[in-house]
Design an enzyme around this catalytic site. Sequence first.
Site, PDB file in Angstrom:
ATOM      1  N   ASP A 217       1.023  -1.261  -0.192  1.00  0.00           N
ATOM      2  CA  ASP A 217       0.015  -0.056  -0.003  1.00  0.00           C
ATOM      3  C   ASP A 217       0.849   0.973   0.048  1.00  0.00           C
ATOM      4  OD1 ASP A 217      -2.099   2.064   0.587  1.00  0.00           O
ATOM      5  OD2 ASP A 217      -3.251   0.161   1.331  1.00  0.00           O
ATOM      6  N   ASN A 218       0.370   2.221  -0.644  1.00  0.00           N
ATOM      7  CA  ASN A 218       1.276   3.569  -0.598  1.00  0.00           C
ATOM      8  C   ASN A 218       0.448   4.542   0.357  1.00  0.00           C
ATOM      9  OD1 ASN A 218      -1.000   4.403  -2.041  1.00  0.00           O
ATOM     10  ND2 ASN A 218      -0.056   5.181  -3.931  1.00  0.00           N
TER      11      ASN A 218
ATOM     12  N   GLY B  20      -5.414   4.550   2.146  1.00  0.00           N
ATOM     13  CA  GLY B  20      -5.667   3.679   3.346  1.00  0.00           C
ATOM     14  C   GLY B  20      -4.680   4.094   4.643  1.00  0.00           C
TER      15      GLY B  20
ATOM     16  N   GLN C  94      -6.798  -5.584  -4.211  1.00  0.00           N
ATOM     17  CA  GLN C  94      -7.873  -4.473  -3.600  1.00  0.00           C
ATOM     18  C   GLN C  94      -7.489  -3.061  -4.326  1.00  0.00           C
ATOM     19  OE1 GLN C  94     -10.903  -5.238  -2.278  1.00  0.00           O
ATOM     20  NE2 GLN C  94     -10.437  -7.452  -2.586  1.00  0.00           N
ATOM     21  N   ALA C  95      -6.087  -2.790  -4.413  1.00  0.00           N
ATOM     22  CA  ALA C  95      -5.738  -1.650  -4.612  1.00  0.00           C
ATOM     23  C   ALA C  95      -6.225  -0.981  -6.107  1.00  0.00           C
ATOM     24  CB  ALA C  95      -4.256  -1.481  -4.743  1.00  0.00           C
TER      25      ALA C  95
ATOM     26  N   TYR D 172     -13.434   5.326 -14.415  1.00  0.00           N
ATOM     27  CA  TYR D 172     -13.180   4.147 -13.226  1.00  0.00           C
ATOM     28  C   TYR D 172     -14.073   2.878 -13.760  1.00  0.00           C
ATOM     29  CZ  TYR D 172     -14.274   1.611  -9.101  1.00  0.00           C
ATOM     30  OH  TYR D 172     -14.266   0.487  -8.314  1.00  0.00           O
TER      31      TYR D 172
END
Length: 315
Positions: A42-43, A47, A82-83, A149
């Site tokens: 994760d970045n 999150g 999920q990202a 999207y």
Amino acid sequence: MSSQDGTASLSGKRILITGGAGFIGSNIAEELVADNDIRILDNFSSGSRSNVPDEATVIDGDIRTDDDLDRATEDVDVIFHQAALISVEKSMRAPELTHEINVTATVKLLERAREESARLVFASSAAVYGQPESVPISENASTHPTSPYGVSKLAAEEYIQLYVDQYNLDAVILRYFNVYGPGQIDSDYSAVIGIFVEQALNGEEITVEGDGSQTRDFVHVRDIVQANLLAASSDVTGVYNVGTGESVSILELAETVREVASSGSDIVHAAARDGDIDQSRADISKIQSALDFQPTVTLRNGLETIVPSADSKSE
């Protein structure tokens, strides 16, 4: 979160969750961390580190970066992807960035999954359908996404299916409907619930856009996690809707939020939003048949998980 069906065969695995510090990814991590080696990529652009279980290994990196992907995917058995850039509004402003994060990075991840012979569970969206021709919406309904999207999720799906067909990738696609749950407030997954809850708790007017007759299929994150675990521990491929199979009007949602929050807020109406989808409800018969998925959380019970002190209130 209590243990769900599907966890039994996910034990002793090395599992990567991209976007694992986010709303859904962190819930998957929490469910699996006791019995598996959980790795999170994760970045932290959206999150939060506070969402990540202490036992998980965190790679502070970007799914678009080769080195980060190489580290994250080394020797993994299962990948929950999920990202994503999930904001429809932001995707309208930045379609190129949306494609880069949601499509190009997914192809990079597919290459790693193929190299590692890992099973991949992909988080897609009901946004691929666009304005549905009829409800309930089955997986073979027409796909006419109305935002970058939605287009990006559909393009990623096509790449995944290509990898399944041409490279024997072990992968499954889950199309989420309107997800909500603890930690969801201010999330793009189901922003209307977060807005209504905040308005109700603050004693503000609950603002319904349009006449409130538009419907949605709101699915609790606990059931989304259940679907992911069932998908990961099976050998099915293909595309599956994840919802409740039921719909609620936005006006009824506002009324239920007000009741659960014990709020005296008035419900008022504002101008309808341009391009808003009128009716939405998932046909979940395919995932019920293939994975024995059964949604367990009613809307009212689900709302009680996100309204403070709701657990002390009776229905």
